[in-house]
Write a protein that holds these residues in place. Structure first.
Motif, PDB file in Angstrom:
ATOM      1  N   LYS A 112       0.807  -1.223   0.000  1.00 33.55           N
ATOM      2  CA  LYS A 112       0.000   0.000   0.000  1.00 33.55           C
ATOM      3  C   LYS A 112       0.843   1.278   0.000  1.00 33.55           C
ATOM      4  CE  LYS A 112      -3.906  -2.119   2.351  1.00 33.55           C
ATOM      5  NZ  LYS A 112      -4.657  -2.210   3.617  1.00 33.55           N
ATOM      6  N   GLN A 113       2.151   1.152   0.120  1.00 38.34           N
ATOM      7  CA  GLN A 113       3.025   2.322   0.142  1.00 38.34           C
ATOM      8  C   GLN A 113       3.002   3.045  -1.199  1.00 38.34           C
ATOM      9  OE1 GLN A 113       5.134   3.287   2.967  1.00 38.34           O
ATOM     10  NE2 GLN A 113       3.639   1.890   3.878  1.00 38.34           N
ATOM     11  N   SER A 114       3.161   4.356  -1.177  1.00 35.73           N
ATOM     12  CA  SER A 114       3.250   5.113  -2.427  1.00 35.73           C
ATOM     13  C   SER A 114       4.611   4.882  -3.085  1.00 35.73           C
ATOM     14  CB  SER A 114       3.026   6.600  -2.173  1.00 35.73           C
ATOM     15  OG  SER A 114       3.987   7.098  -1.266  1.00 35.73           O
ATOM     16  N   PHE A 115       5.643   4.612  -2.300  1.00 33.36           N
ATOM     17  CA  PHE A 115       6.980   4.331  -2.823  1.00 33.36           C
ATOM     18  C   PHE A 115       6.981   2.912  -3.382  1.00 33.36           C
ATOM     19  CE2 PHE A 115      11.354   2.883  -2.468  1.00 33.36           C
ATOM     20  CZ  PHE A 115      12.044   3.954  -3.016  1.00 33.36           C
ATOM     21  N   LYS A 116       7.402   2.735  -4.620  1.00 32.14           N
ATOM     22  CA  LYS A 116       7.299   1.433  -5.278  1.00 32.14           C
ATOM     23  C   LYS A 116       8.630   0.851  -5.754  1.00 32.14           C
ATOM     24  CE  LYS A 116       2.800   1.276  -5.020  1.00 32.14           C
ATOM     25  NZ  LYS A 116       2.176   0.424  -4.041  1.00 32.14           N
ATOM     26  N   ASP A 117       9.733   1.574  -5.586  1.00 40.19           N
ATOM     27  CA  ASP A 117      11.025   1.088  -6.083  1.00 40.19           C
ATOM     28  C   ASP A 117      11.705   0.247  -5.001  1.00 40.19           C
ATOM     29  OD1 ASP A 117      13.240   0.666  -7.690  1.00 40.19           O
ATOM     30  OD2 ASP A 117      14.147   2.605  -7.215  1.00 40.19           O
ATOM     31  N   TYR A 118      11.222  -0.967  -4.834  1.00 41.09           N
ATOM     32  CA  TYR A 118      11.753  -1.832  -3.794  1.00 41.09           C
ATOM     33  C   TYR A 118      11.703  -3.292  -4.218  1.00 41.09           C
ATOM     34  CZ  TYR A 118       6.806  -2.597  -2.706  1.00 41.09           C
ATOM     35  OH  TYR A 118       5.467  -2.902  -2.772  1.00 41.09           O
ATOM     36  N   ALA A 167       3.059   2.515   8.566  1.00 42.45           N
ATOM     37  CA  ALA A 167       2.165   3.648   8.319  1.00 42.45           C
ATOM     38  C   ALA A 167       2.248   4.041   6.847  1.00 42.45           C
ATOM     39  CB  ALA A 167       2.587   4.821   9.193  1.00 42.45           C
ATOM     40  N   GLU A 168       1.209   4.721   6.396  1.00 37.60           N
ATOM     41  CA  GLU A 168       1.155   5.185   5.011  1.00 37.60           C
ATOM     42  C   GLU A 168       2.355   6.090   4.714  1.00 37.60           C
ATOM     43  OE1 GLU A 168      -1.802   8.056   2.532  1.00 37.60           O
ATOM     44  OE2 GLU A 168      -2.731   6.556   3.844  1.00 37.60           O
ATOM     45  N   ASP A 169       2.959   5.917   3.542  1.00 36.72           N
ATOM     46  CA  ASP A 169       4.117   6.707   3.082  1.00 36.72           C
ATOM     47  C   ASP A 169       5.356   6.538   3.961  1.00 36.72           C
ATOM     48  OD1 ASP A 169       2.685   7.679   0.901  1.00 36.72           O
ATOM     49  OD2 ASP A 169       1.957   9.403   2.026  1.00 36.72           O
ATOM     50  N   GLU A 182      13.252  10.381   2.589  1.00 40.19           N
ATOM     51  CA  GLU A 182      13.398  11.834   2.621  1.00 40.19           C
ATOM     52  C   GLU A 182      14.224  12.256   3.835  1.00 40.19           C
ATOM     53  OE1 GLU A 182       9.461  13.521   2.554  1.00 40.19           O
ATOM     54  OE2 GLU A 182       9.133  12.931   0.460  1.00 40.19           O
ATOM     55  N   GLU A 183      13.966  11.625   4.965  1.00 44.83           N
ATOM     56  CA  GLU A 183      14.721  11.939   6.183  1.00 44.83           C
ATOM     57  C   GLU A 183      16.189  11.545   6.030  1.00 44.83           C
ATOM     58  OE1 GLU A 183      15.314  13.496   9.966  1.00 44.83           O
ATOM     59  OE2 GLU A 183      13.552  13.646   8.681  1.00 44.83           O
ATOM     60  N   PHE A 184      16.452  10.373   5.463  1.00 43.07           N
ATOM     61  CA  PHE A 184      17.834   9.962   5.212  1.00 43.07           C
ATOM     62  C   PHE A 184      18.537  10.990   4.337  1.00 43.07           C
ATOM     63  CE2 PHE A 184      16.878   5.113   5.464  1.00 43.07           C
ATOM     64  CZ  PHE A 184      16.822   5.192   6.831  1.00 43.07           C
TER      65      PHE A 184
END
Length: 103
Positions: free
Chosen positions: A24-30, A86-88, A95-97
């Protein structure tokens, strides 16, 4: 790419919840790597159903290390099977990294 590494041993009860929260994450490059320590339940079948790469693992530290050996990503993310994200979560974490120049 982000490599998500999950050490497992008999996690059929928890793993689907984690994998659903990842999907369900918006990030998909994994990629998702499940390092299994010889589960006797449906853990491996569940992981494969979700498209995870399954490798032989061991209890947590060994499982993480074995998963890392197979990782193709620039960033490794280790997570336990009984977690729900959690979502996102990945987008915000990366982003924090980046903000802290930890990549």
């Amino acid at each position: 790419m982000l490599s998500i590494i999950i050490p497992t041993l008999n996690e059929e009860e928890y793993l689907p919840n984690l994998l659903d929260s990842i999907k369900k994450q918006s990030f998909k490059d994994y990629e998702i790597i499940v390092a299994d320590a010889g589960s006797k339940d449906a853990t491996v079948e569940i992981a494969k159903k979700y498209g995870c790469v399954v490798v032989p693992g061991g209890l947590p530290a060994k499982g993480r290390n074995e998963g890392a050996k197979h990782a193709k990503g620039d960033v490794l993310f280790f997570i336990d099977a009984d977690t729900v994200l959690a979502e996102d979560f990945f987008e915000k974490s990366l982003e924090e990294f980046s903000a802290r120049k930890m990549e």
